[in-house]
Structure formats: structure tokens, C-alpha cells
Design a protein around this motif. Structure first.
Motif, PDB file in Angstrom:
ATOM      1  N   THR A  28       0.868  -1.180   0.000  1.00 50.66           N
ATOM      2  CA  THR A  28       0.000   0.000   0.000  1.00 50.66           C
ATOM      3  C   THR A  28       0.897   1.220   0.000  1.00 50.66           C
ATOM      4  O   THR A  28       1.307   1.732   1.039  1.00 50.66           O
ATOM      5  CB  THR A  28      -0.915  -0.012   1.232  1.00 50.66           C
ATOM      6  OG1 THR A  28      -1.629  -1.253   1.283  1.00 50.66           O
ATOM      7  CG2 THR A  28      -1.913   1.141   1.154  1.00 50.66           C
ATOM      8  N   PHE A  29       1.227   1.668  -1.201  1.00 43.96           N
ATOM      9  CA  PHE A  29       2.280   2.665  -1.388  1.00 43.96           C
ATOM     10  C   PHE A  29       2.046   3.913  -0.550  1.00 43.96           C
ATOM     11  O   PHE A  29       2.989   4.432   0.053  1.00 43.96           O
ATOM     12  CB  PHE A  29       2.360   3.034  -2.870  1.00 43.96           C
ATOM     13  CG  PHE A  29       3.474   3.973  -3.211  1.00 43.96           C
ATOM     14  CD1 PHE A  29       3.225   5.317  -3.461  1.00 43.96           C
ATOM     15  CD2 PHE A  29       4.779   3.510  -3.305  1.00 43.96           C
ATOM     16  CE1 PHE A  29       4.243   6.186  -3.782  1.00 43.96           C
ATOM     17  CE2 PHE A  29       5.818   4.376  -3.616  1.00 43.96           C
ATOM     18  CZ  PHE A  29       5.553   5.714  -3.861  1.00 43.96           C
ATOM     19  N   SER A  30       0.816   4.381  -0.486  1.00 45.70           N
ATOM     20  CA  SER A  30       0.533   5.628   0.219  1.00 45.70           C
ATOM     21  C   SER A  30       0.706   5.502   1.731  1.00 45.70           C
ATOM     22  O   SER A  30       0.653   6.507   2.445  1.00 45.70           O
ATOM     23  CB  SER A  30      -0.875   6.110  -0.103  1.00 45.70           C
ATOM     24  OG  SER A  30      -1.824   5.140   0.269  1.00 45.70           O
ATOM     25  N   SER A  31       0.911   4.278   2.225  1.00 50.11           N
ATOM     26  CA  SER A  31       1.146   4.062   3.654  1.00 50.11           C
ATOM     27  C   SER A  31       2.625   4.011   3.999  1.00 50.11           C
ATOM     28  O   SER A  31       2.984   3.875   5.172  1.00 50.11           O
ATOM     29  CB  SER A  31       0.473   2.761   4.116  1.00 50.11           C
ATOM     30  OG  SER A  31      -0.912   2.833   3.967  1.00 50.11           O
ATOM     31  N   TYR A  32       3.462   4.065   2.972  1.00 51.00           N
ATOM     32  CA  TYR A  32       4.894   3.897   3.179  1.00 51.00           C
ATOM     33  C   TYR A  32       5.667   5.191   2.937  1.00 51.00           C
ATOM     34  O   TYR A  32       5.404   5.917   1.977  1.00 51.00           O
ATOM     35  CB  TYR A  32       5.449   2.814   2.252  1.00 51.00           C
ATOM     36  CG  TYR A  32       5.168   1.417   2.752  1.00 51.00           C
ATOM     37  CD1 TYR A  32       3.918   0.834   2.567  1.00 51.00           C
ATOM     38  CD2 TYR A  32       6.151   0.693   3.414  1.00 51.00           C
ATOM     39  CE1 TYR A  32       3.656  -0.435   3.046  1.00 51.00           C
ATOM     40  CE2 TYR A  32       5.906  -0.575   3.888  1.00 51.00           C
ATOM     41  CZ  TYR A  32       4.654  -1.136   3.701  1.00 51.00           C
ATOM     42  OH  TYR A  32       4.395  -2.398   4.171  1.00 51.00           O
ATOM     43  N   ALA A  50      14.828  11.212   1.679  1.00 58.68           N
ATOM     44  CA  ALA A  50      13.648  10.509   2.170  1.00 58.68           C
ATOM     45  C   ALA A  50      12.446  11.413   2.068  1.00 58.68           C
ATOM     46  O   ALA A  50      12.569  12.649   2.161  1.00 58.68           O
ATOM     47  CB  ALA A  50      13.852  10.042   3.604  1.00 58.68           C
ATOM     48  N   ILE A  51      11.282  10.800   1.906  1.00 54.78           N
ATOM     49  CA  ILE A  51      10.036  11.552   1.814  1.00 54.78           C
ATOM     50  C   ILE A  51       8.963  10.790   2.579  1.00 54.78           C
ATOM     51  O   ILE A  51       8.849   9.564   2.460  1.00 54.78           O
ATOM     52  CB  ILE A  51       9.639  11.776   0.332  1.00 54.78           C
ATOM     53  CG1 ILE A  51       8.404  12.675   0.224  1.00 54.78           C
ATOM     54  CG2 ILE A  51       9.442  10.459  -0.400  1.00 54.78           C
ATOM     55  CD1 ILE A  51       8.145  13.168  -1.206  1.00 54.78           C
ATOM     56  N   GLY A  99       9.492   2.121   3.901  1.00 57.56           N
ATOM     57  CA  GLY A  99       9.354   1.773   5.305  1.00 57.56           C
ATOM     58  C   GLY A  99       8.056   2.281   5.897  1.00 57.56           C
ATOM     59  O   GLY A  99       7.573   3.347   5.500  1.00 57.56           O
ATOM     60  N   ARG A 100       7.496   1.533   6.849  1.00 56.47           N
ATOM     61  CA  ARG A 100       6.267   1.962   7.520  1.00 56.47           C
ATOM     62  C   ARG A 100       6.555   3.049   8.548  1.00 56.47           C
ATOM     63  O   ARG A 100       5.692   3.866   8.846  1.00 56.47           O
ATOM     64  CB  ARG A 100       5.584   0.768   8.197  1.00 56.47           C
ATOM     65  CG  ARG A 100       4.993  -0.251   7.225  1.00 56.47           C
ATOM     66  CD  ARG A 100       3.926   0.366   6.332  1.00 56.47           C
ATOM     67  NE  ARG A 100       2.837   0.957   7.082  1.00 56.47           N
ATOM     68  CZ  ARG A 100       1.754   0.295   7.456  1.00 56.47           C
ATOM     69  NH1 ARG A 100       1.619  -0.986   7.183  1.00 56.47           N
ATOM     70  NH2 ARG A 100       0.777   0.920   8.102  1.00 56.47           N
ATOM     71  N   ARG A 101       7.751   3.046   9.112  1.00 57.46           N
ATOM     72  CA  ARG A 101       8.169   4.112  10.020  1.00 57.46           C
ATOM     73  C   ARG A 101       9.180   4.979   9.298  1.00 57.46           C
ATOM     74  O   ARG A 101      10.061   4.460   8.601  1.00 57.46           O
ATOM     75  CB  ARG A 101       8.783   3.526  11.285  1.00 57.46           C
ATOM     76  CG  ARG A 101       7.812   2.721  12.135  1.00 57.46           C
ATOM     77  CD  ARG A 101       8.501   2.122  13.330  1.00 57.46           C
ATOM     78  NE  ARG A 101       9.057   3.176  14.204  1.00 57.46           N
ATOM     79  CZ  ARG A 101       9.854   2.931  15.219  1.00 57.46           C
ATOM     80  NH1 ARG A 101      10.215   1.695  15.514  1.00 57.46           N
ATOM     81  NH2 ARG A 101      10.316   3.912  15.971  1.00 57.46           N
ATOM     82  N   TYR A 102       9.074   6.273   9.520  1.00 57.28           N
ATOM     83  CA  TYR A 102       9.919   7.200   8.762  1.00 57.28           C
ATOM     84  C   TYR A 102      11.390   6.944   9.036  1.00 57.28           C
ATOM     85  O   TYR A 102      11.827   6.912  10.177  1.00 57.28           O
ATOM     86  CB  TYR A 102       9.560   8.650   9.109  1.00 57.28           C
ATOM     87  CG  TYR A 102      10.226   9.666   8.211  1.00 57.28           C
ATOM     88  CD1 TYR A 102      11.119  10.598   8.711  1.00 57.28           C
ATOM     89  CD2 TYR A 102       9.962   9.670   6.840  1.00 57.28           C
ATOM     90  CE1 TYR A 102      11.721  11.512   7.889  1.00 57.28           C
ATOM     91  CE2 TYR A 102      10.573  10.586   6.008  1.00 57.28           C
ATOM     92  CZ  TYR A 102      11.458  11.513   6.527  1.00 57.28           C
ATOM     93  OH  TYR A 102      12.065  12.424   5.697  1.00 57.28           O
ATOM     94  N   ARG A 103      12.117   6.698   7.935  1.00 59.06           N
ATOM     95  CA  ARG A 103      13.546   6.434   7.958  1.00 59.06           C
ATOM     96  C   ARG A 103      13.916   5.153   8.694  1.00 59.06           C
ATOM     97  O   ARG A 103      15.044   4.983   9.161  1.00 59.06           O
ATOM     98  CB  ARG A 103      14.333   7.637   8.453  1.00 59.06           C
ATOM     99  CG  ARG A 103      14.156   8.834   7.524  1.00 59.06           C
ATOM    100  CD  ARG A 103      15.074   9.988   7.829  1.00 59.06           C
ATOM    101  NE  ARG A 103      16.477   9.649   7.651  1.00 59.06           N
ATOM    102  CZ  ARG A 103      17.451  10.552   7.665  1.00 59.06           C
ATOM    103  NH1 ARG A 103      17.164  11.829   7.822  1.00 59.06           N
ATOM    104  NH2 ARG A 103      18.711  10.185   7.529  1.00 59.06           N
TER     105      ARG A 103
END
Length: 118
Positions: A28-32, A50-51, A99-103
Motif C-alpha cells: 500500500t504505497f501511500s502508507s509507506y 527521504a520523503i 518503510g512503515r516508520r519514517y527512515r
């Protein structure tokens, strides 16, 4: 199975530009959150940019600030890296990551080679 497929690498002269793309599937791209790293032989993988999932938070390595731009299109499941004013030291294999968590990265692509000639 999650896939991240990079494209857009190649050979360019110093001062030139390239645009890398990374197409994601089976997630689910918009969740990553998404990122770009690069690696050269004998060196550790280096963070580039990173974004966040919504594009609001963006970070760059100091070495690419002002020259590279990360962006994403959630409708196309794709993240981009626009690279301008390229230098020979930008030569590397560029990897896309998610990643599900940023960075904090869960998945990696195989990479695309960028070579900048002087």
C-alpha cells in the motif's frame, strides 16, 4: 511479494541531470515512507533522500542538498529522484527503499547504476 524497481540510471557528464524512478508493487504505497540510498564498491550504503507518505516531510543528505529533489506520486505508486548538477562523486548504484516508520526501512530495490564522467 513486495517489489521496488528502479529505473532511469545511466552515464552522464558532470553538470548534467538524471531522473530516477522507483515503481512499487504489492504494498500500500501511500502508507509507506520512501527513500533513496546509494552505494559504491567497498563503501557502506549512504543515505541520499527521504520523503514521508504524504510528501510533507523531506530530508536530504548534505552532499546532495540543493541539487537533488525527491518526490512521489501516490496515484502511480512511484517515487522519483531528480538529480541536477551531477558530480563524479555522485557515481554509485542508487537504491529505492520503503518503510512503515519514517527512515526505518523494510524493503529495498535492486538498484540502478548512475555514472557521472568528469
Amino acid at each position: 511479494q513486495v517489489q521496488l524497481v528502479e529505473s532511469g540510471g545511466g552515464l552522464v557528464q558532470a553538470g548534467g541531470s538524471l531522473r530516477l524512478s522507483c515503481a512499487a508493487s504489492e504494498l500500500t504505497f501511500s502508507s509507506y515512507h520512501m527513500g533513496w540510498f546509494r552505494q559504491t564498491p567497498g563503501k557502506e550504503r549512504e543515505f541520499v533522500a527521504a520523503i514521508s507518505w504524504n510528501g510533507i516531510i523531506i530530508d536530504y543528505a548534505d552532499s546532495v542538498k540543493g541539487r537533488f529533489t525527491i518526490s512521489r506520486d501516490n496515484a502511480k505508486n512511484t517515487v522519483y529522484l531528480q538529480m541536477n548538477s551531477l558530480k563524479p562523486e555522485d557515481t554509485a548504484v542508487y537504491h529505492c527503499t520503503a518503510g512503515r516508520r519514517y527512515r526505518t526501512w523494510d524493503y529495498w530495490g535492486q538498484g540502478t547504476q548512475v555514472t557521472v564522467s568528469s
